[in-house]
Motif scaffolding. Structure first.
Motif, PDB file in Angstrom:
ATOM      1  N   CYS A   9     -17.460  13.603  30.527  1.00  0.00           N
ATOM      2  CA  CYS A   9     -17.710  15.025  30.724  1.00  0.00           C
ATOM      3  C   CYS A   9     -18.781  15.264  31.787  1.00  0.00           C
ATOM      4  O   CYS A   9     -18.586  16.029  32.728  1.00  0.00           O
TER       5      CYS A   9
ATOM      6  N   CYS B  69     -16.504  10.262  25.804  1.00  0.00           N
ATOM      7  CA  CYS B  69     -16.736  11.702  25.601  1.00  0.00           C
ATOM      8  C   CYS B  69     -17.833  12.221  26.522  1.00  0.00           C
ATOM      9  O   CYS B  69     -17.564  12.841  27.536  1.00  0.00           O
TER      10      CYS B  69
ATOM     11  N   GLN C  85     -14.118  18.815  29.200  1.00  0.00           N
ATOM     12  CA  GLN C  85     -14.254  17.382  29.493  1.00  0.00           C
ATOM     13  C   GLN C  85     -14.599  17.140  30.959  1.00  0.00           C
ATOM     14  O   GLN C  85     -14.365  16.067  31.510  1.00  0.00           O
TER      15      GLN C  85
ATOM     16  N   ASP D  42      -7.090  16.741  32.124  1.00  0.00           N
ATOM     17  CA  ASP D  42      -8.123  17.118  31.154  1.00  0.00           C
ATOM     18  C   ASP D  42      -7.656  18.231  30.230  1.00  0.00           C
ATOM     19  O   ASP D  42      -8.250  18.467  29.182  1.00  0.00           O
TER      20      ASP D  42
END
Length: 292
Positions: A88, A84, A260, A29
């Protein structure tokens, strides 16, 4: 070498090259190779490079490190959440926060990021998952996706932290006796997914459009040995949260910023897709409509 012509891929906002300083230490990440070309050629046209996302254009050019091939029949509408917000939120509950079975988890924010965190906490075996959000239909959906209780911050206002502490105190130990495992106040894990209002909301508004108040509440709420994970954006540049210096420098409370959600794409995307395919994760409920 990893992606072939014709592959379905998910492009994330974070690369994962597998060979940089961060990737070699298990933190895909935080891959340092987050650079994209300024343009490339496609059928004689100049195409601007784009990070992750991919849903904002018919043609996008990204380095291979940003693309993860997926081998599944899951509709693209559902897969689009992963790149996205989904990665996350899910990562915060399953990677960054050490959620364990029988734990108490509070998720501040019941938007698409928070919904992924709620499901992640349920999958990890949390016994109590409390979703906090001002929008009624989102609270109702949260209960369907794994939240065991919901709280409206507009109703609780200044009493929110005390209310959530009360809901978590001694749920597992059933006692206030400190030498019998009781006495600690607050949830084991707090996951924050609120952020500032970049546009005026068209539904119920939260108590703080800057998104700073929930950050402060999350820190205050988390138990003295708990984990506090944040991921939100959009707060004013000059805003701050405060806490005693000793709690930051020498205390057992853990704070972990999101990045993330610790979600290393090439490792975690196939696992999340597996959970969707087996029905353990409900992605269809979070993608009920598609728009041209």
């Amino acid at each position: 070498t990893k992606v072939q012509v014709g592959d379905r891929v998910i492009t994330c906002q974070h690369a994962q090259c597998g060979t940089c300083f961060a990737c070699l230490r298990g933190r895909g990440d935080r891959c340092v190779n987050n650079q994209v070309p300024s343009f490339a050629s496609f059928n004689g046209m100049e195409v601007t490079g784009a990070l992750g996302g991919g849903g904002f254009t018919e043609v996008s050019v990204v380095p291979e490190e940003f693309a993860t091939p997926v081998f599944t029949d899951i509709p693209s509408v559902q897969l689009s959440n992963i790149s996205c917000v989904g990665s996350c939120g899910f990562g915060m509950a399953t990677t960054m926060a050490p959620v364990e079975h029988a734990s108490d988890v509070v998720v501040l924010g019941a938007g698409i990021v928070g919904m992924h965190a709620i499901q992640g906490a349920r999958i990890r075996g949390a016994s109590q998952v409390i979703a906090v959000g001002p929008i009624r239909y989102r609270r109702e959906l949260a209960l369907k996706l794994g939240a065991t209780a919901v709280v409206d911050p507009d109703v609780e206002k200044d009493n929110l932290v005390a209310k959530l502490r009360e809901m978590c105190t001694n749920k597992a130990t059933k006692t206030n006796r400190r030498f019998a495992g009781g006495g600690y106040v607050g949830p084991d894990h707090v996951i924050e997914a609120v952020g500032g209002d970049r546009l005026p909301p068209k539904t119920e508004r939260g108590p703080d459009p800057t998104g700073v108040l929930p950050l402060q509440q999350g820190w205050d709420l988390c138990s003295i040995v708990g984990t506090y994970v944040t991921c939100s954006i959009g707060q004013p540049a000059d805003s701050n949260v405060t806490f005693p210096a000793a709690q930051w420098a020498d205390a057992p409370k853990h704070f972990i910023p999101g990045s993330q959600g610790g979600f290393a794409a090439r490792k975690e995307i196939p696992r999340l897709i597996r959970l969707i395919e087996t029905g353990q994760f409900n992605m269809a409920a979070m993608a009920p409509k598609a728009f041209p």
